[in-house]
Design a protein around this motif. Structure first.
Motif, mmCIF file in Angstrom:
data_model
loop_
_atom_site.group_PDB
_atom_site.id
_atom_site.type_symbol
_atom_site.label_atom_id
_atom_site.label_comp_id
_atom_site.label_asym_id
_atom_site.label_seq_id
_atom_site.Cartn_x
_atom_site.Cartn_y
_atom_site.Cartn_z
ATOM 1 N N ASP A 109 1.472 -1.534 -0.166
ATOM 2 C CA ASP A 109 0.269 -0.185 -0.008
ATOM 3 C C ASP A 109 0.961 1.416 0.204
ATOM 4 O O ASP A 109 0.710 2.688 -0.775
ATOM 5 C CB ASP A 109 -0.817 -0.052 1.429
ATOM 6 N N GLN B 259 1.308 6.490 -8.762
ATOM 7 C CA GLN B 259 -0.066 6.571 -9.568
ATOM 8 C C GLN B 259 0.085 5.838 -10.688
ATOM 9 O O GLN B 259 0.588 6.228 -11.558
ATOM 10 C CB GLN B 259 -1.005 7.293 -9.207
ATOM 11 N N ARG C 283 0.176 4.135 -2.841
ATOM 12 C CA ARG C 283 0.126 5.579 -2.292
ATOM 13 C C ARG C 283 1.178 6.747 -3.124
ATOM 14 O O ARG C 283 0.942 7.693 -3.485
ATOM 15 C CB ARG C 283 0.777 5.776 -1.058
ATOM 16 N N CYS C 284 2.271 5.976 -3.161
ATOM 17 C CA CYS C 284 3.414 6.893 -3.642
ATOM 18 C C CYS C 284 3.506 6.958 -5.042
ATOM 19 O O CYS C 284 4.253 7.789 -5.825
ATOM 20 C CB CYS C 284 5.200 5.933 -3.494
ATOM 21 N N TRP D 23 4.967 12.493 4.211
ATOM 22 C CA TRP D 23 5.912 11.787 2.953
ATOM 23 C C TRP D 23 6.554 11.856 3.661
ATOM 24 O O TRP D 23 8.207 11.209 2.982
ATOM 25 C CB TRP D 23 5.564 13.016 1.886
#
Length: 1603
Positions: A115, A122, A119-120, A157
Motif C-alpha cells: 500500500d 499512481q 500511495r507513492c 511524506w
C-alpha cells in the motif's frame, strides 16, 4: 557576453561547509577573473544551495540543468565533490507499468506492504509507455515565501520515503536474484543523486567534454569497527567505494579525467572535527580556484568571446525558423515571388496578431538559399522589436548591403541610401533578398513611421518582403496607396484546427506523453475556437502535465492567448512564489536587449523584496546573501521554449519569443509608471556597479509580507555579491597606454548599452548627465565602436540636463568623429584641444577633461596641454533632408535655441542647438507653409490657405492651429511679425494695416491703423499697443477697450522699422528706415512729447536694428554700424566694414560687449569688441554663405544658409573673443630655464608674457616700434628685446624697463647661458657685449658673424664668416679660434654647440662632411661623410644636447637624422607632410618634436580637427611615438625646452604650451590637471608695462674695421 557555467555536484549533507566557503571566497573571485580577463561571465549552479531540502530540484530537473551547463558553458561545466557519504537512493520518478507490477508481486510474495508503494506511485495511461509516476505531495516543491497548503501531508511524506526506499531496496534485489529484473534496470533504484550526476557528466561523452570536468575525492580514515550498519547502509558504502576506487580512476586512465584525491587520517576518539573540516574546506577552496582558473585559461577561446552579432538578426532567424511546424500555403506565394522576374514591388504580408507571420518569414529566409541556389542570393532578415528604431533599421540594413555606408548616421541620408541600394543594385551582383518583419511595430523613436523611406520600385535583382499586422489598417491602406499597381498584398490565413491537433499530438509524443480521447475531444473544440500556434503551445504546456485521471470540462480550457499566458503565470507563482516570479518576469521584460541568467540572479539579489524571501530563519543575519542560482534556473526551465537564448551584442540574453508575453507582463505586473521606475532603478544600480566589490546594500524589509522572524531588524546591510561593472574589462593589475590599447581589454558592452537606457527610464536624469560627461564612459563607447549611439544619447540627454554643456561636448565629438573612430585613444587629446579652453564657461565639464586617475598610478606616455590656446568656436551644423532640393526661404529663432525654417516647397523644419539633424513639423504633411516669425519661445507659421499654426518651443508640444476669424484679406499674405505677452499674441502682416489680437489661441479682435504697419511694441502688461507705420506715424491702442489713445508722427515721413520701450513705459524710441532716431516722452500717454532726435547723414537704408535693454541701440547699414545711447540720445561709436566689404546684418550679444556682423560675399562672421573697436574674432560658417543671423535669446546665435542652419553658443563666442591672443602671427617664442613663463612677439610693439602655471597673460611689454628680436635670460629674470634699433632690458618680475639703449644698430640680441651678459648683433656696425644689469659695455666685436650663437660656457661667440667658423672671445672681442677648410672650395655651412659637452662644436661643411671641433684644444675630428651633400640643410641643422643625434634636413614627410653614436644615417617617416622649419631635438638626444599635417582623409564636413596640424614626439632611441597632439589651429613657430615643454606660437597670436610624458625613459613634466585660460581684454591698460620715454644709455657708433 558568453558564460562559463558550472554545475556543482555533491552530496548535500556531506559538503555544507565546503560549498558555503566556495560561494563566499572562490566563485566571486573567479567571476571577476573571467569578466576582466576574457570578457565572459562565470556562473555556478549548486542544486542544494537552499538550506531546506524541500526546495531541492528533482532528478529530472538536475540532469536537465547539468545538460544545459555542458552544452552552453564556454569552458569547464562540472565540478564534483565525493566525500564519505554516498547519500540516499534517488527514487525514480516514473516506472513502467509492467516493471512496477512485477515489483508489487514480488513485494506480496515477500510479505511486505504494497500500500505504501501504491500511495507513492499512481498509474498514468498518458505516459508512453503507460507507467506509474511518483506523486508529489502539495508543498514539496514550493518556493520561499509560499506556505505549504497541508504541512501534515508533507511531514507524512518525509516519513514514508525512507520506508519506500527500504522496500524497493529489498524487493528489487530479490527481483535481480530471481532474474525478473535485469541488473542494469535495477540500478536506478539504488543510485544516489551524487552518483546519478557524476555518471551523467562523465558517461557517453567525448574526451573533450570529460576534460572540462573536475572531481575531488576526499577520503576520511577513522579507525573504527563497521558494526551496526543496516544492509542498506552497507550497500551505500559499497557503491561509494566503487565510485571512488573503480569508476573515477578508470576515467583518469581512459579519458584523462581531472580527478584529485585527498586522504585525511583522524584520531579514533576525536574523529573528523569541525576544525579539520574547516581547514580542509579552505585548502579545497584554494585548490579549486587554481584548477578552475587553469582550466578556464585552457578552454575559453578568445576568438569566441569577441565574435559579435550586433543586431542578433541571424540568431533570431534561426530561432523563429525552428518554430515552423505546420505547412502554410503562403510559403508557395513567397517562393513564387522570389523566383519571379521583373517584380518591381515588394511582397507585403499582413495577418492578425499571433498568426505566425514572423515564423513564416523566418522559414522562407532559411529556405531562400535552396530555392535560389543557382543564383547564390544575399539574404538579409530584420525582425523589429521595441529596441529598434527606424534609424537603426536603415543603418543595419545599409551596412550589411554596402559596408562603405557604416559611418552614415544621418536619418535623411540613411533613407536615401536605403532607397538607392534597393533601386540601383548593379545587375552583375547576386540577387538581394531583404525581409523586414513587423514594420508596423517600429517604435516612434525617430518620429512617426515614414513609409516614404521605401522605394517606389525595386531593381530587377532585389526582392523585398514586409510583414505588418492587420489590426493597424491605416498602415496597410497607406502601403496600398503607395503601391497602387501592386498585386503582391497577401493576408496570412488562419491555421486549420486539425493541423493544430496533429501538431499537439506530435509535440506530446516527443515528450513521451499523450492525452486520452476524452481530453482530446475538448482540445479539438478549443482549437476550433482559436487555432493560433502560440495558443497551441500554451495548451501543450498544460496537457503535458495531465494524467489519465485528470478530468476536463468545457470550462477547463481557457480561450485566447493572453488568458492562457495569465494561467501559466498563475501556475508559476504557485510553484516558485509570487514575489520571485513577478520580479523575474518584470526584469526579463524591461531589461534592454534582454538579460542573461546570471544577471537575472544578480538583479533579483539586489531587489530587497525578493532577497527578503531568502533570509535564513532565526535572528542571525548573514553578511552575504544571494538568490540561489538554482531557483532562477528552475524558473527558466519552466519558461523554456517561450524564453529563448538570443545572441546580441556579443551576449547570449534571454528573449521572449513572442511579444505577447511582455504585453501580458506589463498589464499584470507593470501596470504603473512607479513600478516600472523601480525595476529600472534596480537595473541601473546593478549595471552602475554601485553595490559591487563587497559593498553592502541596505535591506529594507519594512511593510513586506514575507515569512521572516519577528526579531529580524528592519534595516540591515547585506553584500549581494554582484560583480564590478567597469566600463572596460582588463585583467587585474594590468594597464595599457592609451595610444596602443592592448588586445586583452574588452568593452563592457552590457553596461555601455544598458546603463544609459535604464537611468533614463528610472528618471535618474542627473546621474545620466553625469555619466555623459565622464571621460571614461566616452572612451569606452568609442572603443566599443558605439560612436553613433553615443551621439544619440548626448542629443537625448542635453534636452533633459546640462543642455549647453552636453551640446558643446556633442559638437566637439562630432567634429572629431572620423579621428576618434579610427583611434579612440585620441579622446583625451581632442578634449584637451577643443574643450579645455572653454572650461571657464562650463566648469561642469572639468571631469570630462581631467579624468580621474587611480591613486599611485603613473600617467601614460602622452603629450598634454599646459597652456591651451582657444580653438575656433564650436557650432551645430544642422542639416535638413529637403534643403538640397528646396532652399530655405524664411526663418525665426527662440531663446531656447530652437530655429524654425520654411522651405520654398512649403515644408517647415525645426533645428536645435547640439542636434545635427532637423526634424519636419508633423503638420507639414498636409499644410504648405509660407512664412514664419517668432516672439520668445512662440513660433507662428502662416500657410497658403491663410491658417496660422503655433509652436511653443519651450514645452516641446506639437504644433497647434490658431482659430482665426478674418481670413478673407490674408490670402497669400506674409507674416511680418508676432509679439507675445502672457496669453496674448499680436500678429501683423506685410503690406496690411491691421494687427490681430489672439487670446488663448483664439482671435479676439483686430486693431486698424491708417497706414501699413511696419513694427509693433506693447507695454509690460500687454494692454497698450504701439503700432509703427509706413508714414513715420505711431498709433497707440488700449486694445482691451478697443480704442486708439493717440497718434503722433516723427518728422521725416520715412517708414518706421523699430519701436523701443524704455524706463518702463514712460519713453519710447522710434527708428526709421534711414536710421533717424526719435525719443518720445509718454508720461501722459495721450500727449506724447518729442524730447530728442538723431539725424543720420547717410541716405542708406537701415538693414536691421538690435536692442538689448541696456539703453544701447545698434543700427546696421551697408557701410557703417552705429551704437546709440537712447537714454542720452547720442552716438557712442561707429564701425566700418573691412576694405571692399559691406555689412549685411549685425547684432549684439546680451551684455553689449560684442557686435557680430554678417558681411556680403564673406564665408565667415566677424566679431567686434565694442570697447576697443577692434575685430577680435571670425566665425567659420562651414564654407556656406550665411544669408541671415538670428538672435536666439541671450544664449544662442544662429546663421541661416540656403541649405542648413548653424547655431553657436554666445558664451563660447565671448570666451573665444576674450581669449588672450594678439591677433597677429606669432614670430618668436622665448622662455627661461624655470619654465614658469614664456614670451611671444608678433612683429608689433608688444611682447606678451604668458604665465604657464597660472594659465593666463600676466602682461605685455610695450615698445616704441615693432619688436624685431628678443631673448630671455636663463634664470628668466631678464627680457632683452630690440625695436627700431633700440635695445630694451626688462625686469620680468616687476615689468620695469631697466635700460633703453639707443645707437646699437642691432638686429638680434643674445644672452649668455649664465644670464650675466648680452650680445647685440649688428650687420652695419660692431656687435656689442654688455652687462645686463648695468648696461655697461664689455667689448665690441668688429666681425660680422652669421648664425651667431654663444658657447655653452659663455666664453665665445660662434659664427660664420667668409666660409669659416670663428670663435670670438666675449671678453676681448678678438678672434680666439678659427675653423677653416684646407680645401678653399669647401666652406662651413652649419654648426651647433653641445649642451652636455660645452667645449665641443659640431661643424657641417658644404661637401657633406661633419666634424667635431674641440675649442679648448683646437682639435678637429672627422665624424661622418654624408653620401649626398644636399642631405644637410643649414637652416634645419640642429643637434641634441649630448651630440648623439643631429637633424640634417626635411623633405616632405621625411626627416633625415644622423646617429653619431652608431655612425648611421637614418630617415624618420613622419605621419604627414612637415611644414618647415618647425623641428627640434631635445633632452639628451632622445626625442624629435615636429608638427605635421595628418594623412587621414575624411569627407565628413563636420570633422575638422584632423585637418589641422598635429604635434608629434618621437623617441629616437627606438623610433617609438611618445605622443601626439592635434593642434586646434595653424602654428607659426615652435620651440622645445630641456624639461620637455613644447612652446607653440599660432597664426592668430595665441600661444600654446604642451608637456611631454615618457614614463619609459623616466622623463615627465606631468601636472595633476589642466586649466582653462583666463579670459581678458587684450588691450587692458593695467596689463601693459610701458618703456622708458627716453633712452638711458647710448652706444656710440664706431666704424666697422677690416682685418
Amino acid at each position: 557576453m558568453a558564460c562559463v557555467q558550472v554545475y556543482l555536484c555533491s552530496n548535500p549533507e556531506d559538503s555544507v561547509v565546503e560549498r558555503r566557503l566556495l560561494r563566499q571566497r572562490v566563485f566571486p573571485r573567479l567571476r571577476e577573473y573571467c569578466r576582466r580577463t576574457y570578457g565572459v561571465e562565470f556562473r555556478v549552479i549548486d542544486p542544494y544551495e537552499a538550506a531546506d531540502p524541500k526546495y531541492w530540484p528533482a532528478q529530472q530537473e538536475r540532469l536537465q540543468i547539468l545538460e544545459d551547463c555542458r552544452k552552453n558553458s564556454l569552458g569547464p561545466f562540472f565540478v564534483g565533490f565525493v566525500g564519505e557519504q554516498y547519500g540516499n537512493a534517488n527514487l525514480p520518478q516514473q516506472i513502467e507499468a509492467s516493471e512496477f507490477q512485477c515489483i508489487l508481486q514480488e513485494c506480496q510474495r515477500m510479505g511486505l506492504r504494497t500500500d505504501i508503494l501504491e500511495r507513492c506511485y499512481q498509474r498514468d495511461e498518458n505516459a508512453i509507455p503507460p507507467s506509474f509516476c511518483m506523486v508529489n505531495p502539495t508543498g514539496h516543491f514550493e518556493q520561499p515565501g509560499v506556505q505549504a497548503k497541508n504541512p501534515t501531508e508533507e511531514n507524512n511524506w518525509c516519513k514514508v520515503l525512507p520506508e519506500v526506499r527500504r522496500i524497493l531496496h529489498d524487493v528489487v534485489n530479490q527481483c535481480v536474484q530471481e532474474g525478473t529484473l535485469t541488473y542494469d534496470k535495477a540500478q536506478k533504484y539504488f543510485r544516489s543523486a551524487l552518483e546519478n550526476d557524476i555518471c551523467y557528466a562523465y558517461e557517453n561523452h567525448s574526451i573533450e567534454d570529460v576534460a572540462r570536468c573536475l572531481c575531488y575525492v576526499h577520503k576520511i580514515i577513522i579507525p573504527r569497527k563497521a558494526n551496526g550498519l543496516s544492509p542498506e547502509q552497507q550497500a551505500q558504502l559499497h557503491r561509494l567505494s566503487q565510485l571512488r576506487v573503480q569508476f573515477l580512476p578508470s576515467l583518469v586512465t581512459s579519458h584523462k579525467a581531472l580527478v584529485y584525491c585527498t586522504t585525511t587520517k583522524c584520531n579514533r576518539l576525536q574523529g573528523y572535527t569541525p576544525e579539520m573540516r574547516l581547514n580542509f574546506a579552505a585548502g579545497l577552496s584554494e585548490q579549486l580556484h587554481t584548477d578552475l582558473k587553469r582550466l578556464i585559461d585552457r578552454t575559453v577561446s578568445k576568438e569566441t568571446t569577441v565574435t559579435v552579432d550586433e543586431s542578433g538578426q541571424k540568431d533570431l532567424c534561426h530561432i523563429f525558423s525552428s518554430l515552423y511546424r505546420i505547412e502554410r500555403e503562403e510559403v508557395e506565394h513567397v517562393k513564387s515571388y522570389l523566383r519571379g522576374k521583373n517584380t518591381v514591388f515588394p511582397f507585403i504580408l499582413n495577418g492578425t496578431p499571433c498568426s505566425g507571420k514572423t515564423v513564416l518569414l523566418a522559414h522562407c529566409a532559411s529556405q531562400a538559399s535552396e530555392w535560389l541556389k543557382d543564383l547564390d542570393p544575399e539574404i538579409i532578415v530584420y525582425f523589429i522589436d521595441v529596441n529598434n528604431s527606424l534609424r537603426q533599421l536603415l543603418k543595419d540594413i545599409c551596412a550589411r548591403v554596402d559596408s562603405s555606408s557604416t559611418s552614415v548616421n544621418n536619418i535623411f541620408q540613411l533613407k536615401e541610401n536605403f532607397k538607392r541600394l534597393l533601386t540601383s543594385r548593379s545587375p552583375s551582383k547576386n540577387p538581394l533578398v531583404l525581409i523586414i518583419d513587423g514594420l508596423d511595430q517600429l517604435p516612434k523613436t525617430d518620429g512617426e513611421l515614414d513609409l516614404t523611406c521605401l522605394p517606389k520600385s525595386l531593381a530587377s535583382n532585389v526582392k523585398l518582403l514586409i510583414s505588418i499586422t492587420s489590426n493597424k489598417p491605416a498602415i496597410l491602406a497607406t502601403l496600398k496607396m503607395f503601391y497602387q499597381d501592386s498585386t503582391l498584398f497577401y493576408e496570412l490565413q488562419p491555421v486549420e484546427s486539425k493541423s493544430c491537433s496533429q501538431l499537439m499530438t506530435t509535440r506530446l509524443q516527443e515528450s513521451n506523453r499523450k492525452i486520452t480521447s476524452g481530453q482530446q475531444m475538448y482540445v479539438n473544440q478549443a482549437f476550433k475556437k482559436c487555432s493560433v500556434l502560440l495558443y497551441m503551445e500554451l495548451l501543450h504546456r498544460q496537457a503535458i502535465h495531465w494524467n489519465s485521471e485528470f478530468e476536463i470540462t468545457e470550462n477547463t480550457l481557457v480561450q485566447e492567448v493572453h488568458n492562457n499566458i495569465v494561467l501559466m503565470f498563475d501556475d508559476l507563482e504557485k510553484k516558485h512564489g509570487k514575489v520571485l516570479v513577478s520580479k523575474a518576469l518584470s526584469y526579463l521584460t524591461l531589461a534592454r536587449y534582454g538579460i542573461t541568467a546570471v544577471e537575472l540572479t544578480d538583479v533579483l539579489s539586489c531587489d530587497d523584496e525578493v532577497l527578503a524571501c531568502f533570509l535564513p530563519p532565526g535572528d542571525d543575519v548573514p553578511l552575504t546573501l544571494r538568490v540561489p542560482e538554482v531557483f532562477v534556473e528552475r524558473l527558466l526551465l519552466d519558461l523554456k521554449g517561450f524564453l529563448v537564448l538570443r545572441n546580441i551584442l556579443g551576449t547570449q540574453t534571454l528573449f521572449w519569443v513572442s511579444r505577447h508575453f511582455p504585453l501580458v507582463i506589463c498589464k499584470r505586473y507593470l501596470c504603473s509608471e512607479e513600478t516600472c521606475q523601480k525595476i529600472n532603478h534596480v537595473l541601473s544600480d546593478y549595471f552602475s556597479g554601485i553595490w559591487a566589490n563587497g559593498k553592502a546594500k541596505p535591506l529594507i524589509i519594512k511593510d513586506m509580507e514575507i515569512p521572516t522572524s519577528s526579531d529580524v531588524p528592519q534595516n540591515i546591510n547585506i553584500d549581494r555579491q554582484v560583480p564590478s561593472q567597469p566600463w572596460t574589462f582588463s585583467p587585474p593589475l594590468y594597464s595599457s597606454t592609451a595610444m596602443s590599447p592592448s588586445a586583452r581589454t574588452y568593452p563592457n558592452l552590457r553596461k555601455l548599452h544598458l546603463l544609459s537606457f535604464h537611468l533614463f527610464k528610472s528618471g535618474r536624469i542627473q546621474e545620466l548627465g553625469n555619466q555623459m560627461i565622464s571621460q571614461e564612459y566616452l572612451q569606452a563607447m568609442l572603443q566599443a565602436v558605439l560612436a553613433d549611439e553615443l551621439f544619440l544619447w548626448l542629443e537625448r540627454t542635453c534636452q533633459l540636463v546640462f543642455p549647453r554643456e552636453l551640446q558643446l561636448l556633442h559638437i566637439i565629438l562630432r567634429s572629431s568623429a572620423c579621428l576618434l573612430r579610427n583611434n579612440p585613444a585620441f579622446l583625451p587629446t581632442v578634449l584637451q584641444a577643443k574643450l579645455l579652453p572653454f572650461l571657464s564657461v562650463f566648469p561642469t565639464l572639468g571631469e570630462c577633461v581631467n579624468s580621474a586617475r587611480p591613486k599611485g598610478m603613473l600617467p601614460k606616455n602622452e603629450v598634454y596641454t599646459v597652456l591651451p590656446p582657444v580653438p575656433s568656436v564650436p557650432y551645430t551644423h544642422c542639416t535638413l533632408q529637403e534643403s538640397t532640393a528646396s532652399q530655405i526661404m524664411q526663418s525665426a529663432g527662440s531663446p531656447c535655441g530652437t530655429v524654425v525654417v520654411v522651405l520654398e516647397n512649403g515644408a517647415a523644419w525645426v533645428c536645435n542647438g547640439g542636434i545635427f539633424e532637423g526634424f519636419k513639423l508633423t503638420k507639414s504633411s498636409n499644410l504648405q507653409f509660407t512664412s514664419v516669425t517668432s516672439s520668445g519661445n512662440i513660433f507662428l507659421l502662416s500657410t497658403d490657405c491663410s491658417k496660422l499654426v503655433m509652436l511653443d518651443a519651450g514645452v516641446n508640444t506639437q504644433p497647434q492651429e490658431i482659430q482665426t476669424q478674418h481670413r478673407e484679406n490674408r490670402e497669400n499674405a506674409i507674416l511680418e511679425g508676432v509679439l507675445v505677452s502672457g496669453d496674448k499674441i499680436f500678429v501683423w502682416w506685410r503690406g496690411q494695416n491691421i494687427v490681430s489680437v489672439f487670446v488663448d489661441r483664439k482671435e479676439h479682435t483686430q486693431l486698424q491703423c491708417t497706414y501699413e504697419i511696419t513694427c509693433v511694441s506693447c507695454s509690460v502688461d500687454g494692454d497698450i499697443i504701439y503700432c509703427g507705420q509706413n508714414e513715420s506715424s505711431v498709433t497707440v491702442f488700449d486694445w482691451p477697450n478697443g480704442k486708439p489713445l493717440t497718434t503722433f508722427t516723427c518728422l521725416k515721413d520715412i517708414p518706421l522699422i523699430d519701436i523701443i520701450r524704455s524706463e518702463g513705459d514712460r519713453m519710447i524710441t522710434c527708428v526709421d528706415q534711414a536710421g533717424n532716431v526719435f525719443a518720445w516722452n509718454l508720461e501722459i500717454i495721450t500727449e506724447p512729447v518729442l524730447i530728442g532726435e538723431i539725424h543720420c547723414r547717410t541716405k542708406e537704408k537701415v538693414l536691421n536694428t538690435d536692442y538689448k535693454g541696456d539703453n544701447i541701440l545698434l543700427i546696421c547699414k551697408k557701410q557703417q554700424m552705429q551704437l546709440i545711447d537712447i537714454h542720452q540720445i547720442g552716438v557712442l561709436d561707429q564701425f566700418n566694414p573691412p576694405r571692399g566689404k559691406t555689412f549685411k546684418q549685425a547684432i549684439m550679444d546680451q551684455n553689449s560687449r560684442f557686435i557680430l556682423a554678417l558681411l556680403c560675399n564673406c564665408p565667415f562672421l566677424l566679431v567686434w569688441n565694442c570697447a576697443s573697436g577692434q575685430c577680435v574674432l571670425s566665425l567659420d560658417t562651414a564654407n556656406c554663405r550665411a544669408s541671415k543671423l538670428l538672435k536666439c535669446g541671450a544664449t544662442y546665435l544662429a546663421a541661416i544658409t540656403s541649405v542648413s542652419v548653424l547655431i553657436w553658443d554666445m558664451d563660447l563666442i565671448a570666451a573665444s573673443a576674450l581669449a588672450p591672443k594678439s591677433g597677429k602671427r606669432v614670430e618668436m617664442v622665448a622662455f627661461g630655464s624655470h619654465g614658469e613663463s614664456c614670451y611671444s612677439a608678433d612683429g608689433s610693439e608688444l611682447v606678451w608674457k604668458w604665465a604657464i602655471s597660472g594659465v593666463k597673460v600676466e602682461g605685455c611689454f610695450l615698445h616704441q616700434g615693432s619688436v624685431e628680436s628678443m631673448s630671455v635670460s636663463g634664470d628668466g629674470n631678464y627680457l632683452v628685446s630690440i625695436a627700431r634699433g633700440d635695445i630694451y632690458v626688462w625686469d620680468t618680475n616687476s615689468g620695469k624697463n631697466i635700460h633703453k639703449i639707443s645707437g646699437s644698430q642691432a638686429y638680434k640680441v643674445l644672452i649668455t647661458p649664465k644670464g650675466n651678459s648680452g650680445v647685440a648683433l649688428s650687420e652695419t656696425g660692431p656687435s656689442r657685449v654688455w652687462k645686463l644689469q648695468s648696461g655697461n659695455s664689455i667689448c665690441s666685436i668688429h666681425h660680422h658673424l652669421r648664425n651667431a650663437a654663444i658657447s655653452q660656457e659663455s666664453t665665445f661667440l660662434l659664427g660664420l664668416n667668409s666660409g669659416n667658423l670663428l670663435a670670438v672671445s666675449l671678453w676681448s672681442g678678438n678672434i680666439s679660434k678659427c675653423f677653416s677648410c684646407s680645401n678653399k672650395s669647401d666652406v662651413v655651412v652649419a654648426f651647433h654647440s653641445l649642451l652636455d659637452h660645452p667645449d665641443y662644436v659640431i661643424v657641417a661643411l658644404a661637401s657633406g662632411t661633419v666634424y667635431s671641433w674641440r675649442l679648448t684644444e683646437d682639435t678637429i675630428c672627422r665624424q661622418f661623410k654624408l653620401p649626398d651633400s644636399s642631405l644637410c640643410q643649414p637652416e634645419i641643422f640642429s643637434l641634441s644636447s649630448d651630440g648623439g643625434y643631429a637633424i640634417l634636413s626635411i623633405s616632405e614627410s621625411t626627416i633625415n637624422i644622423l646617429d653619431f653614436s652608431n655612425s648611421k644615417l637614418c630617415s624618420l617617416r613622419t605621419e604627414g607632410p612637415v611644414p618647415q622649419p618647425d623641428v627640434t631635438v631635445c633632452v639628451s638626444g632622445q626625442y624629435v618634436v615636429y608638427t605635421c599635417l595628418s594623412s587621414l582623409v575624411c569627407h565628413n564636413m563636420s570633422c575638422d580637427l584632423h585637418e589641422k596640424p598635429m604635434l608629434v614626439v618621437i623617441r629616437l632611441t627606438d623610433g617609438e611615438t611618445v605622443g601626439r597632439f592635434y593642434l586646434c589651429k595653424n602654428p607659426s613657430t615652435l620651440t622645445v625646452s630641456e624639461d620637455l615643454f613644447v612652446y607653440v606660437g599660432f597664426e592668430d597670436g595665441s600661444v600654446g604650451v604642451y608637456a611631454v610624458i615618457d614614463t619609459k625613459m623616466g622623463n615627465t613634466s606631468w601636472k595633476e590637471e589642466s586649466q582653462s585660460p583666463r579670459l581678458l581684454c587684450p588691450l587692458d591698460e593695467q596689463l601693459i608695462w610701458s618703456p622708458l620715454v627716453n633712452p638711458n644709455l647710448t652706444w656710440v657708433e664706431l666704424p666697422l674695421q677690416s682685418f
